[in-house]
Design a protein around this motif. Structure first.
Motif, mmCIF file in Angstrom:
data_model
loop_
_atom_site.group_PDB
_atom_site.id
_atom_site.type_symbol
_atom_site.label_atom_id
_atom_site.label_comp_id
_atom_site.label_asym_id
_atom_site.label_seq_id
_atom_site.Cartn_x
_atom_site.Cartn_y
_atom_site.Cartn_z
ATOM 1 N N MET A 1 0.843 -1.185 0.000
ATOM 2 C CA MET A 1 0.000 0.000 0.000
ATOM 3 C C MET A 1 0.888 1.248 0.000
ATOM 4 O O MET A 1 1.841 1.326 0.769
ATOM 5 N N PRO A 2 0.572 2.235 -0.837
ATOM 6 C CA PRO A 2 1.366 3.472 -0.863
ATOM 7 C C PRO A 2 1.332 4.191 0.486
ATOM 8 O O PRO A 2 0.357 4.099 1.222
ATOM 9 N N ARG A 3 2.410 4.895 0.777
ATOM 10 C CA ARG A 3 2.460 5.631 2.046
ATOM 11 C C ARG A 3 2.278 7.128 1.806
ATOM 12 O O ARG A 3 2.588 7.630 0.723
ATOM 13 N N ILE A 4 1.779 7.812 2.814
ATOM 14 C CA ILE A 4 1.630 9.264 2.757
ATOM 15 C C ILE A 4 2.851 9.878 3.412
ATOM 16 O O ILE A 4 3.188 9.558 4.545
ATOM 17 N N ARG A 5 3.525 10.745 2.654
ATOM 18 C CA ARG A 5 4.718 11.422 3.149
ATOM 19 C C ARG A 5 4.354 12.879 3.401
ATOM 20 O O ARG A 5 3.587 13.477 2.654
ATOM 21 N N LYS A 6 4.907 13.444 4.468
ATOM 22 C CA LYS A 6 4.653 14.851 4.821
ATOM 23 C C LYS A 6 5.892 15.684 4.550
ATOM 24 O O LYS A 6 7.017 15.189 4.653
ATOM 25 N N GLY A 7 5.676 16.958 4.222
ATOM 26 C CA GLY A 7 6.807 17.846 3.978
ATOM 27 C C GLY A 7 6.391 19.301 4.047
ATOM 28 O O GLY A 7 5.221 19.626 4.293
ATOM 29 N N TYR A 8 7.380 20.166 3.834
ATOM 30 C CA TYR A 8 7.157 21.608 3.866
ATOM 31 C C TYR A 8 7.851 22.264 2.682
ATOM 32 O O TYR A 8 8.954 21.886 2.322
ATOM 33 N N GLN A 15 6.413 28.503 6.033
ATOM 34 C CA GLN A 15 6.310 27.131 5.565
ATOM 35 C C GLN A 15 4.876 26.739 5.188
ATOM 36 O O GLN A 15 3.926 27.067 5.890
ATOM 37 N N ILE A 16 4.784 26.016 4.067
ATOM 38 C CA ILE A 16 3.515 25.470 3.597
ATOM 39 C C ILE A 16 3.593 23.960 3.798
ATOM 40 O O ILE A 16 4.455 23.290 3.230
ATOM 41 N N HIS A 17 2.717 23.438 4.615
ATOM 42 C CA HIS A 17 2.692 22.000 4.887
ATOM 43 C C HIS A 17 1.931 21.282 3.772
ATOM 44 O O HIS A 17 0.909 21.764 3.301
ATOM 45 N N TYR A 18 2.462 20.133 3.357
ATOM 46 C CA TYR A 18 1.762 19.319 2.367
ATOM 47 C C TYR A 18 1.942 17.844 2.707
ATOM 48 O O TYR A 18 2.842 17.467 3.454
ATOM 49 N N LYS A 19 1.058 17.030 2.149
ATOM 50 C CA LYS A 19 1.153 15.574 2.241
ATOM 51 C C LYS A 19 1.124 15.065 0.813
ATOM 52 O O LYS A 19 0.400 15.610 -0.023
ATOM 53 N N GLU A 20 1.913 14.027 0.520
ATOM 54 C CA GLU A 20 1.871 13.464 -0.817
ATOM 55 C C GLU A 20 1.905 11.947 -0.758
ATOM 56 O O GLU A 20 2.448 11.363 0.182
ATOM 57 N N CYS A 21 1.299 11.344 -1.765
ATOM 58 C CA CYS A 21 1.227 9.892 -1.839
ATOM 59 C C CYS A 21 1.228 9.503 -3.313
ATOM 60 O O CYS A 21 0.336 9.899 -4.061
ATOM 61 N N GLY A 22 2.271 8.771 -3.718
ATOM 62 C CA GLY A 22 2.390 8.353 -5.112
ATOM 63 C C GLY A 22 2.163 6.867 -5.277
ATOM 64 O O GLY A 22 2.150 6.119 -4.298
ATOM 65 N N PRO A 23 2.003 6.425 -6.526
ATOM 66 C CA PRO A 23 1.664 5.029 -6.778
ATOM 67 C C PRO A 23 2.736 4.019 -6.395
ATOM 68 O O PRO A 23 2.415 2.944 -5.920
#
Length: 142
Positions: A1-8, A15-23
């Protein structure tokens, strides 16, 4: 299962917080930026990110400034001000073109005057708006 990664990413007000999840990996798939309604944050898209990744989409959910993990601006931003955060996140992630999905306030930011879709039209493949409303400045409720 893909994981959700957090970053700024660095933006106009910090800082702008974002979450990303790729295939497969964090930086793979067709990018889709997810802009939340107010007064919530990127958590609105948490349950959709993995299913999108399984379908080949790199889901990137952004916390608008003043919401979630993003820094708070010194004064309430306009729609055009909010639209500038999207290119900052795209640049940070090395993305030149992405689709954008905006819900309610996010739809106004994506489509409003001088908004993301009109500010950087070459960066937008597809624009999806859900429940757009006339602009009411987003407010954070405590």
């Amino acid at each position: 299962m893909p994981r959700i990664r957090k970053g700024y990413a660095e933006g106009r007000w910090g800082q702008i917080h974002y979450k990303e999840c790729g295939p497969v990996g964090d930086h793979e798939g067709r990018p889709l930026l997810l802009l939340h309604q107010s007064p919530t944050d990127s958590v609105q898209f948490a349950r959709a990110m993995r299913p999108l990744a399984v379908r080949g989409i790199r889901a990137i959910a952004i916390d608008l400034p003043g919401f979630g993990g993003s820094d708070t601006p010194p004064a309430p931003p306009s729609v055009a001000d909010y639209a500038h955060i999207v290119p900052a996140v795209l640049d940070h992630l090395g993305i030149s073109t992405a689709s954008i999905l905006g819900h309610h306030t996010g739809a106004v930011i994506a489509t409003g005057p001088l908004a993301m879709a009109s500010t950087v039209p070459s960066a937008t493949w597809l624009l999806v708006v859900i429940a757009p409303q006339r602009h009411v400045p987003p407010r954070r409720y405590h």
